[in-house]
Enzyme design. Structure first.
Site, PDB file in Angstrom:
ATOM      1  N   ASP A  60       0.851  -1.181   0.000  1.00 25.77           N
ATOM      2  CA  ASP A  60       0.000   0.000   0.000  1.00 25.77           C
ATOM      3  C   ASP A  60       0.894   1.242   0.000  1.00 25.77           C
ATOM      4  O   ASP A  60       1.773   1.366   0.852  1.00 25.77           O
ATOM      5  CB  ASP A  60      -0.874  -0.019   1.259  1.00 25.77           C
ATOM      6  CG  ASP A  60      -2.049   0.941   1.163  1.00 25.77           C
ATOM      7  OD1 ASP A  60      -2.451   1.286   0.035  1.00 25.77           O
ATOM      8  OD2 ASP A  60      -2.552   1.343   2.220  1.00 25.77           O
TER       9      ASP A  60
ATOM     10  N   HIS B 231      -3.712  13.709   0.990  1.00 24.32           N
ATOM     11  CA  HIS B 231      -3.957  12.731   2.054  1.00 24.32           C
ATOM     12  C   HIS B 231      -2.796  12.701   3.043  1.00 24.32           C
ATOM     13  O   HIS B 231      -3.008  12.733   4.264  1.00 24.32           O
ATOM     14  CB  HIS B 231      -4.172  11.341   1.451  1.00 24.32           C
ATOM     15  CG  HIS B 231      -4.249  10.251   2.475  1.00 24.32           C
ATOM     16  ND1 HIS B 231      -5.292  10.135   3.353  1.00 24.32           N
ATOM     17  CD2 HIS B 231      -3.385   9.241   2.788  1.00 24.32           C
ATOM     18  CE1 HIS B 231      -5.087   9.084   4.150  1.00 24.32           C
ATOM     19  NE2 HIS B 231      -3.934   8.534   3.823  1.00 24.32           N
TER      20      HIS B 231
ATOM     21  N   GLU C 135     -10.540   3.624   3.293  1.00 23.58           N
ATOM     22  CA  GLU C 135      -9.601   4.371   2.466  1.00 23.58           C
ATOM     23  C   GLU C 135      -9.952   4.063   1.024  1.00 23.58           C
ATOM     24  O   GLU C 135      -9.844   2.914   0.581  1.00 23.58           O
ATOM     25  CB  GLU C 135      -8.152   3.999   2.777  1.00 23.58           C
ATOM     26  CG  GLU C 135      -7.742   4.415   4.179  1.00 23.58           C
ATOM     27  CD  GLU C 135      -6.233   4.517   4.391  1.00 23.58           C
ATOM     28  OE1 GLU C 135      -5.481   3.763   3.750  1.00 23.58           O
ATOM     29  OE2 GLU C 135      -5.820   5.377   5.204  1.00 23.58           O
TER      30      GLU C 135
ATOM     31  N   GLU D 161      -9.168   3.800  -2.565  1.00 22.63           N
ATOM     32  CA  GLU D 161      -7.902   3.652  -3.280  1.00 22.63           C
ATOM     33  C   GLU D 161      -8.126   2.990  -4.641  1.00 22.63           C
ATOM     34  O   GLU D 161      -9.197   2.462  -4.925  1.00 22.63           O
ATOM     35  CB  GLU D 161      -6.934   2.771  -2.465  1.00 22.63           C
ATOM     36  CG  GLU D 161      -6.730   3.247  -1.035  1.00 22.63           C
ATOM     37  CD  GLU D 161      -5.516   2.635  -0.364  1.00 22.63           C
ATOM     38  OE1 GLU D 161      -4.691   2.009  -1.066  1.00 22.63           O
ATOM     39  OE2 GLU D 161      -5.393   2.794   0.859  1.00 22.63           O
TER      40      GLU D 161
ATOM     41  N   ASP E  55      -9.219   0.098   1.608  1.00 25.17           N
ATOM     42  CA  ASP E  55      -8.284  -0.351   2.646  1.00 25.17           C
ATOM     43  C   ASP E  55      -8.848   0.039   4.009  1.00 25.17           C
ATOM     44  O   ASP E  55      -8.442   1.021   4.622  1.00 25.17           O
ATOM     45  CB  ASP E  55      -6.926   0.317   2.393  1.00 25.17           C
ATOM     46  CG  ASP E  55      -5.821  -0.282   3.254  1.00 25.17           C
ATOM     47  OD1 ASP E  55      -5.818  -1.509   3.418  1.00 25.17           O
ATOM     48  OD2 ASP E  55      -4.989   0.493   3.746  1.00 25.17           O
TER      49      ASP E  55
ATOM     50  N   ARG F  34      -8.556   3.471  13.025  1.00 30.31           N
ATOM     51  CA  ARG F  34      -7.634   4.580  13.309  1.00 30.31           C
ATOM     52  C   ARG F  34      -7.116   4.584  14.730  1.00 30.31           C
ATOM     53  O   ARG F  34      -5.997   5.024  14.995  1.00 30.31           O
ATOM     54  CB  ARG F  34      -8.334   5.912  13.020  1.00 30.31           C
ATOM     55  CG  ARG F  34      -8.813   6.061  11.600  1.00 30.31           C
ATOM     56  CD  ARG F  34      -7.679   6.003  10.608  1.00 30.31           C
ATOM     57  NE  ARG F  34      -8.172   6.191   9.233  1.00 30.31           N
ATOM     58  CZ  ARG F  34      -7.423   6.020   8.159  1.00 30.31           C
ATOM     59  NH1 ARG F  34      -6.145   5.639   8.279  1.00 30.31           N
ATOM     60  NH2 ARG F  34      -7.924   6.209   6.951  1.00 30.31           N
TER      61      ARG F  34
ATOM     62  N   GLN G  56      -4.497   1.852  14.872  1.00 27.73           N
ATOM     63  CA  GLN G  56      -3.356   2.311  14.073  1.00 27.73           C
ATOM     64  C   GLN G  56      -2.536   3.385  14.806  1.00 27.73           C
ATOM     65  O   GLN G  56      -1.300   3.334  14.814  1.00 27.73           O
ATOM     66  CB  GLN G  56      -3.889   2.865  12.743  1.00 27.73           C
ATOM     67  CG  GLN G  56      -2.828   3.386  11.789  1.00 27.73           C
ATOM     68  CD  GLN G  56      -3.429   4.056  10.556  1.00 27.73           C
ATOM     69  OE1 GLN G  56      -4.631   4.035  10.335  1.00 27.73           O
ATOM     70  NE2 GLN G  56      -2.578   4.649   9.729  1.00 27.73           N
TER      71      GLN G  56
ATOM     72  N   TYR H 178       1.485   2.284  15.472  1.00 24.40           N
ATOM     73  CA  TYR H 178       2.222   2.455  14.208  1.00 24.40           C
ATOM     74  C   TYR H 178       3.651   2.962  14.328  1.00 24.40           C
ATOM     75  O   TYR H 178       4.374   2.959  13.330  1.00 24.40           O
ATOM     76  CB  TYR H 178       1.429   3.326  13.235  1.00 24.40           C
ATOM     77  CG  TYR H 178       1.700   4.807  13.326  1.00 24.40           C
ATOM     78  CD1 TYR H 178       1.194   5.542  14.378  1.00 24.40           C
ATOM     79  CD2 TYR H 178       2.466   5.452  12.358  1.00 24.40           C
ATOM     80  CE1 TYR H 178       1.438   6.893  14.462  1.00 24.40           C
ATOM     81  CE2 TYR H 178       2.716   6.808  12.438  1.00 24.40           C
ATOM     82  CZ  TYR H 178       2.200   7.524  13.497  1.00 24.40           C
ATOM     83  OH  TYR H 178       2.447   8.862  13.586  1.00 24.40           O
TER      84      TYR H 178
ATOM     85  N   LYS I  16      -4.872  -2.213   9.953  1.00 23.24           N
ATOM     86  CA  LYS I  16      -5.181  -2.380   8.528  1.00 23.24           C
ATOM     87  C   LYS I  16      -5.406  -3.832   8.127  1.00 23.24           C
ATOM     88  O   LYS I  16      -6.009  -4.085   7.077  1.00 23.24           O
ATOM     89  CB  LYS I  16      -3.993  -1.872   7.691  1.00 23.24           C
ATOM     90  CG  LYS I  16      -3.577  -0.451   7.960  1.00 23.24           C
ATOM     91  CD  LYS I  16      -4.419   0.526   7.181  1.00 23.24           C
ATOM     92  CE  LYS I  16      -3.767   1.891   7.126  1.00 23.24           C
ATOM     93  NZ  LYS I  16      -4.451   2.748   6.142  1.00 23.24           N
TER      94      LYS I  16
ATOM     95  N   THR J  52      -9.108  -6.001   3.503  1.00 23.15           N
ATOM     96  CA  THR J  52      -8.929  -5.039   2.426  1.00 23.15           C
ATOM     97  C   THR J  52      -9.814  -5.530   1.284  1.00 23.15           C
ATOM     98  O   THR J  52      -9.628  -6.651   0.817  1.00 23.15           O
ATOM     99  CB  THR J  52      -7.453  -5.002   1.968  1.00 23.15           C
ATOM    100  OG1 THR J  52      -6.622  -4.696   3.090  1.00 23.15           O
ATOM    101  CG2 THR J  52      -7.254  -3.966   0.871  1.00 23.15           C
TER     102      THR J  52
ATOM    103  N   THR K 233      -4.791   6.225  -0.003  1.00 23.55           N
ATOM    104  CA  THR K 233      -6.031   6.996  -0.051  1.00 23.55           C
ATOM    105  C   THR K 233      -5.951   8.115  -1.082  1.00 23.55           C
ATOM    106  O   THR K 233      -4.978   8.859  -1.127  1.00 23.55           O
ATOM    107  CB  THR K 233      -6.313   7.613   1.329  1.00 23.55           C
ATOM    108  OG1 THR K 233      -6.276   6.578   2.294  1.00 23.55           O
ATOM    109  CG2 THR K 233      -7.675   8.299   1.344  1.00 23.55           C
TER     110      THR K 233
ATOM    111  N   GLU L 179     -10.249  12.070   7.362  1.00 21.62           N
ATOM    112  CA  GLU L 179     -10.059  13.410   6.794  1.00 21.62           C
ATOM    113  C   GLU L 179     -11.387  14.156   6.672  1.00 21.62           C
ATOM    114  O   GLU L 179     -11.456  15.360   6.933  1.00 21.62           O
ATOM    115  CB  GLU L 179      -9.394  13.302   5.423  1.00 21.62           C
ATOM    116  CG  GLU L 179      -7.971  12.770   5.473  1.00 21.62           C
ATOM    117  CD  GLU L 179      -7.519  12.289   4.099  1.00 21.62           C
ATOM    118  OE1 GLU L 179      -7.001  13.104   3.328  1.00 21.62           O
ATOM    119  OE2 GLU L 179      -7.732  11.091   3.792  1.00 21.62           O
TER     120      GLU L 179
END
Lengths: 404, 404
Positions: free
Chosen positions: A122, A129, A195, A197, A229, A233, A236, A240, A249, A253, A340, A354
């Site tokens: 990814d 983004h 996300e 994509e 995806d 959050r 994550q 992360y 994630k 997917t 994204t 977002e």
């Protein structure tokens, strides 16, 4: 490519988003039968194996497989000649008697994950983004990290949890820690997100140690899928650093049932918005081109965002060149995604993170993140070679409650 | 398990590191023949398929495959009963006439990558390694990030570039930027490194949405491999924010030819050094156990480090429970690794980055990172159930010059 100038004899195809200039591949099955390869025309699936067998094409065995991998591995020349052959079959009235018995209404088939996914990478190729996420996740630091304009940032995702459009997404559980909390807690994600994509599927692989040059994209990529995806959050944000997203994630997917072959996008190539600084030579093609693909994010039937793929900073060819510059091999079925897609306007943002600015600015009917029962559909269209717009495969998924 | 109390009739096996209490599985071929499954005893490979066929075992078809995946997918009970069967064959003199014709000297076979790797996850489970890397990569910040003691930090690597021991490793090229440089440059990595790790291979998969409980490790993991996660530190340091390591790791990960089944490690389990704070319940087993496996890092024939696996903070069972807590499925052939094994002493560090403290303190004969032509061998031993030590599969690789 010789694109069709005559209409298809298949009823309902002409002028539709699945006209004869589209022809995406997928894997379908009829009740009680094994999954096999088909191509979509209008609201029908053409069962390719018997048609190819009757014309003694060697490739008919690849059409009997339950994934597109063997077909994709045949390479670009075969893909192109198949397209010419299919166009002829579907526009030439004299072929109708041969072909029509193998056209199956979409409503009668079950569609499957089209590709046995190898490695899934990814990327993070949208400037808007990356800037938005930087501002939301790291409010006290520079939004864009120093490497971002020099290379297409990417990471490996989980190939084994790539699922077909329509697969239910169970709200994941995991560890998360709010900034004010002393310690992390365990439970269902409360910041479940999408996300929007675009995914690129590798057809022709490479050997370990080889590279795919930035001008050799079409020799290795078979086609394009819609891709969501799904992202937790809260999980994550806690996990992360320093090694990147993992459980936030890897729970699912979603990709479209249909893989649009590159040739169907011949009219969709467009100049990139511009790159500054100029990329290093291995990322500098003769002409840096993106794709003019429009995306719609549909939440419970309402369009909540329209991300423009044409706004992406890094091109698909640059992503593949970067992925392989260290000699990493690719295999048929490998999947890499754009990251994204977010445009400059709020209503062009490709994630709820977002759209709601980290949950602080509800959008639509007061929405921040996904609720149980929500259904998200991503729709994609691109200019076709006949003047209209073709549809790429859409991606849908509904959120099921967490299994605690 | 009933472990053998009698010696094997196979010459050279008794008292060797590949005695009848070891019995690792691998994939071998004889000249002009297809790869198939064998088990190692002493300096021989037992060709399993004909022996199993002559005894009418259903599993003989799994032994004819070019990977261990089908065998591993049979599950724990089959793995255990196979072990009893093999032990009987190899210790009972009356079986000798049946078995001996299918023993092939190791010197006569070619060994292959034993597993078709699905997803590859790399953890970061050594407190000493994470602390050392934090100090070297982020000298101005807290070495250990806030999440580290709460969850086993991990990320996805590239399954498609996992290679068998002995595969040449081509020095990767890529972007890197020294702290004093204005802009990144492209070229061969100048800080090529090893990571001495242990890998765990999944045998029994799960469905999407399911979890592997922290006490269910042995129901899902088939066995253990030696693993060298080759790393280009200059590429990694430039690319890794914010989404983690990518091209700095994806050019090759070497694993041993032999997969040691879990039962061979029955005597190797040991208490973890201790965890503070106490992990959340999903990471808290009835008894948290690590493995008392000793590792040797051998550079061009000289031992340069002896990392102790028993010093690892997070256990293998905790890693798998964490990997699946969000509902991510696992498949037969999935591989997850411990991350670099580093003990508290300098001569126990499992990477050159640490041994040379970021290149500032040369070790051995003035070494910092890997040079072209260098050969690294990782060797692993563990207590066996007969009182001696068994050898896990070793992992070797030689550095070839960059292809510029």
């Amino acid at each position: 490519m010789n694109e069709p100038t005559t209409d298809s004899w298949v009823e309902g195809a002409t002028g539709s988003p699945f006209d004869v200039d589209n022809l995406p591949y997928g894997v379908f099955s009829l009740p009680g039968e094994e999954p096999r390869v088909g191509v979509r025309i209008g609201d029908h699936v053409l069962d390719l194996s018997p048609v190819a067998a009757s014309e003694m094409l060697d490739v008919h065995q690849a059409f009997q497989q339950p994934t597109l991998n063997a077909l994709m591995a045949e390479g670009r020349a075969v893909r192109q000649s198949l397209r010419s052959w299919l166009t002829g079959l579907l526009t030439d009235e004299t072929e109708r008697d041969l072909v029509e018995p193998h056209l199956v209404p979409l409503a009668d088939v079950e569609l499957h994950l089209p590709v046995a996914v190898g490695d899934y990478v990814d990327f993070y190729a949208s400037l808007e983004h990356a800037t938005n996420v930087g501002r939301i996740f790291r409010p006290d630091a520079e939004a864009l990290l120093p490497n971002w304009r020099h290379l297409p940032v990417g990471y490996h995702g989980r190939g084994g949890t790539v699922v077909a459009s329509g697969t239910e997404i169970v709200r994941p559980c995991g560890q998360r820690k709010a900034p004010g909390d002393d310690a992390p807690t365990y439970g269902p994600s409360t910041r479940l997100d999408i996300e929007a994509e675009l995914g690129f599927v590798v057809g022709t692989g490479t050997a370990l140690g080889d590279r795919v040059g930035v001008d050799d994209f079409a020799d290795h990529v078979f086609g394009v899928v819609g891709l969501n995806d799904w992202s937790a959050r809260d999980i994550q944000a806690w996990e992360y650093v320093p090694l990147g997203p993992f459980l936030g994630k890897s729970f699912g997917t979603s990709v479209s049932h249909w893989v649009t072959p590159l040739e169907a996008l011949d009219a969709a190539w467009t100049d990139l918005p511009g790159q500054d600084p100029e990329p290093l030579p291995y990322l500098a093609p003769d002409r840096a081109r993106g794709l003019d693909i429009d995306v719609e994010v549909v939440l419970n039937g309402e369009v909540v965002s329209r991300p423009p793929y044409a706004s992406m900073y890094w091109s698909p060819a640059q992503m593949l060149a970067h992925l392989t510059v260290n000699g990493a091999s690719v295999r048929p079925g490998d999947l890499f995604a754009s990251g994204t897609i977010s445009g400059a306007e709020r209503e062009q943002r490709g994630s709820f993170l977002e759209l709601s600015w980290g949950g602080q600015e509800p959008f639509g009917d007061g929405r921040t993140f996904l609720e149980d029962g929500d259904e998200v559909v991503l729709r994609y269209t691109a200019p076709g070679t006949r003047g209209g717009r073709i549809a790429l495969g859409e991606v849908s998924g509904r959120i099921a409650p967490a299994r605690t």
